[in-house]
Design a protein around this motif. Structure first.
Motif, short mmCIF file in Angstrom:
data_model
loop_
_atom_site.label_atom_id
_atom_site.label_comp_id
_atom_site.label_asym_id
_atom_site.label_seq_id
_atom_site.Cartn_x
_atom_site.Cartn_y
_atom_site.Cartn_z
N LEU A 147 70.06 -11.23 15.23
CA LEU A 147 70.08 -11.82 13.88
C LEU A 147 69.89 -13.35 13.90
O LEU A 147 69.04 -13.87 13.15
CB LEU A 147 71.37 -11.44 13.17
N PRO A 148 70.63 -14.13 14.71
CA PRO A 148 70.42 -15.58 14.71
C PRO A 148 68.99 -15.98 15.11
O PRO A 148 68.42 -16.92 14.54
CB PRO A 148 71.45 -16.10 15.71
N SER A 149 68.41 -15.27 16.07
CA SER A 149 67.04 -15.56 16.48
C SER A 149 66.07 -15.37 15.32
O SER A 149 65.18 -16.19 15.08
CB SER A 149 66.62 -14.67 17.66
N LEU A 150 66.25 -14.27 14.58
CA LEU A 150 65.38 -14.01 13.44
C LEU A 150 65.54 -15.06 12.36
O LEU A 150 64.56 -15.49 11.74
CB LEU A 150 65.68 -12.62 12.88
N LEU A 151 66.79 -15.46 12.10
CA LEU A 151 67.02 -16.48 11.09
C LEU A 151 66.31 -17.79 11.47
O LEU A 151 65.68 -18.43 10.62
CB LEU A 151 68.52 -16.73 10.93
N ASN A 196 60.05 -23.53 15.98
CA ASN A 196 58.69 -23.47 16.51
C ASN A 196 58.45 -22.19 17.29
O ASN A 196 57.38 -21.58 17.22
CB ASN A 196 58.44 -24.69 17.40
N ALA A 197 59.48 -21.74 18.04
CA ALA A 197 59.41 -20.50 18.82
C ALA A 197 60.84 -20.07 19.13
O ALA A 197 61.75 -20.89 19.17
CB ALA A 197 58.62 -20.69 20.11
N VAL A 198 61.01 -18.78 19.36
CA VAL A 198 62.33 -18.21 19.61
C VAL A 198 62.26 -17.27 20.81
O VAL A 198 61.32 -16.46 20.93
CB VAL A 198 62.84 -17.44 18.37
N LEU A 247 67.28 1.33 26.42
CA LEU A 247 66.75 1.33 25.06
C LEU A 247 67.34 0.20 24.21
O LEU A 247 66.81 -0.10 23.14
CB LEU A 247 67.01 2.68 24.38
N HIS A 248 68.43 -0.42 24.66
CA HIS A 248 68.95 -1.59 23.94
C HIS A 248 67.91 -2.70 23.93
O HIS A 248 67.72 -3.39 22.90
CB HIS A 248 70.24 -2.08 24.56
N GLY A 249 67.23 -2.89 25.04
CA GLY A 249 66.17 -3.89 25.10
C GLY A 249 65.04 -3.56 24.15
O GLY A 249 64.46 -4.46 23.52
N ILE A 250 64.72 -2.28 24.03
CA ILE A 250 63.66 -1.86 23.10
C ILE A 250 64.09 -2.11 21.66
O ILE A 250 63.28 -2.52 20.82
CB ILE A 250 63.31 -0.38 23.34
N ASN A 251 65.37 -1.90 21.36
CA ASN A 251 65.85 -2.16 20.00
C ASN A 251 65.79 -3.64 19.68
O ASN A 251 65.42 -4.04 18.57
CB ASN A 251 67.27 -1.64 19.83
N LEU A 252 66.15 -4.50 20.64
CA LEU A 252 66.07 -5.94 20.42
C LEU A 252 64.62 -6.36 20.20
O LEU A 252 64.33 -7.18 19.33
CB LEU A 252 66.68 -6.68 21.61
N GLU A 253 63.71 -5.78 20.96
CA GLU A 253 62.29 -6.07 20.77
C GLU A 253 61.82 -5.60 19.40
O GLU A 253 60.98 -6.24 18.76
CB GLU A 253 61.46 -5.40 21.87
N HIS A 254 62.35 -4.47 18.93
CA HIS A 254 62.01 -3.97 17.59
C HIS A 254 62.42 -4.97 16.52
O HIS A 254 61.68 -5.19 15.56
CB HIS A 254 62.72 -2.63 17.36
N ASN A 255 63.59 -5.59 16.69
CA ASN A 255 64.08 -6.54 15.70
C ASN A 255 63.38 -7.89 15.79
O ASN A 255 62.98 -8.47 14.78
CB ASN A 255 65.59 -6.74 15.87
N VAL A 256 63.28 -8.40 17.01
CA VAL A 256 62.72 -9.74 17.23
C VAL A 256 61.29 -9.57 17.74
O VAL A 256 61.03 -9.61 18.93
CB VAL A 256 63.56 -10.55 18.23
#
Length: 356
Positions: free
Chosen positions: A159-163, A171-173, A228-237
């Motif tokens: 969430l913070p990265s997306l915000l 510039n990049a996250v 799959l946690h890494g895949i979920n994070l990639e899905h979000n960010v």
């Protein structure tokens, strides 16, 4: 009777808003905010310093686009979507009321993330209050993010990265977290495999966790998120300006890989969870904030008792200033108010900056 029955059927098909006498009363929470979706909860940052602060509306997530397909995470784990709108306000006092202060910024489109079950993401499976508190701090200080390269430690759902990317003008996250590289055996060597039915490379993941924390590299004990946690994070960010990277604080090689991102700002929330991670986390911060080469600034948020007890936090607070001797380490407390249950929660805010 047929006439009345037919009229009743017509009325049932009409939306309530089209009949004046049946119109729903306006939501007082959304009054004056015509574009705001339905509010689920409201969070407000209370900052005793008198500086700018912010509020967050958790809202109903927007519908998924037509034709959206299930991915591997949704196939094997329960998921839940959550959406947040942040607003930075300057010059207000107390809990924001909506009429006070001039907005530093106001989101028009919510930041939406997908949570998973504990069986998949372990401690990173959901959006924790500390993550919302970190976002509130950043929303109150958008100038700290605008135009910078931001690296998040222990990103969880991101969430913070997306915000930072979508609302605060980073510039990049780079969102980092730790997860298994493969589906290792657990609980006496059992794996949840269904090779005959699903193919040789398929893994049937279930919402299961061990009764005892798993012993991992170096003898430390902690529950490790599944692959799959890494895949979920990639899905979000995902998308332009955002990256995801697996980083193990106990592995200097992966930390060095994150350093190559060239971050200007390090952020993180609720990172001090296990005693075994205190020193590796400080070593990671030292590497990422290396004088002359690393990021010049960092913001960390951690929950405080009595609401939440982190037994390793006192050690972290004591050792961090000496570990980062070349930096200024400022610590204070902030309070987040949650409107849903009228509760306040205290957090430790740590601001780290290179000495000039």
């Amino acid at each position: 009777m047929k006439i009345w029955r037919g009229l009743a059927e017509v009325l049932l098909l009409l939306p309530l808003g089209s009949l004046g006498c049946f119109s729903a009363p306006p939501n007082p929470t959304t009054a004056g905010k015509p574009s705001l979706p339905e509010i689920v909860n409201t969070f407000s940052l209370i900052d005793d310093s008198g500086g700018p602060f912010s509020r967050c509306y958790e809202v109903r997530p927007p519908p998924l686009p037509d034709g959206a397909e299930e991915d591997e995470v949704e196939l094997w784990y329960p998921t839940r979507r959550r959406a947040f709108l942040f607003e930075g306000v300057e010059g207000a006092e107390g809990i924001p009321s909506g009429n006070d202060g001039a907005p530093l910024f106001r989101q028009t489109d919510p930041v939406t993330v997908r949570q998973t079950s504990f069986g998949c993401g372990k401690l990173g499976s959901s959006v924790w209050p500390s993550s919302v508190a970190l976002c509130l701090h950043l929303a109150a200080h958008p100038e700290a993010v605008r135009g910078r390269r931001v690296l998040e430690l222990g990103a969880g759902c991101g969430l913070p990265s997306l915000l930072c990317r979508d609302a605060l003008g980073a510039n990049a996250v780079l969102a980092t977290d730790f997860w298994e590289l493969d589906d290792r055996a657990v609980d006496g060597g059992r794996k949840f495999l269904c090779r005959d039915a699903l193919g040789a490379n398929a893994v049937l993941a279930t919402d299961f966790w061990e009764l005892d924390d798993r012993v991992v590299d170096g003898g430390r004990k902690e529950p490790i998120p599944a692959r799959l946690h890494g895949i979920n994070l990639e899905h979000n960010v995902r998308g332009e300006g955002a990256q995801v990277q697996r980083v193990d604080w106990h592995d200097p090689v992966t930390v060095s890989g994150a350093s190559s991102f060239g971050a200007d700002l390090i952020i993180g929330s609720d990172l001090v969870y296990y005693p075994s991670n205190v020193q590796p986390l400080m070593d990671t911060l030292q590497a990422l904030l290396e004088e002359g080469r690393g990021a010049p600034e960092a913001f960390l948020i951690s929950p405080l008792p009595p609401e939440v007890e982190r037994t390793s936090l006192p050690e972290f607070r004591e050792k961090l200033p000496s570990t980062l001797a070349g930096h200024s380490v400022q610590m204070d407390e902030i309070v987040m108010h949650r409107a849903e249950d009228s509760e306040n929660q205290r957090f430790l805010r740590i601001a780290i900056a290179a000495k000039k």
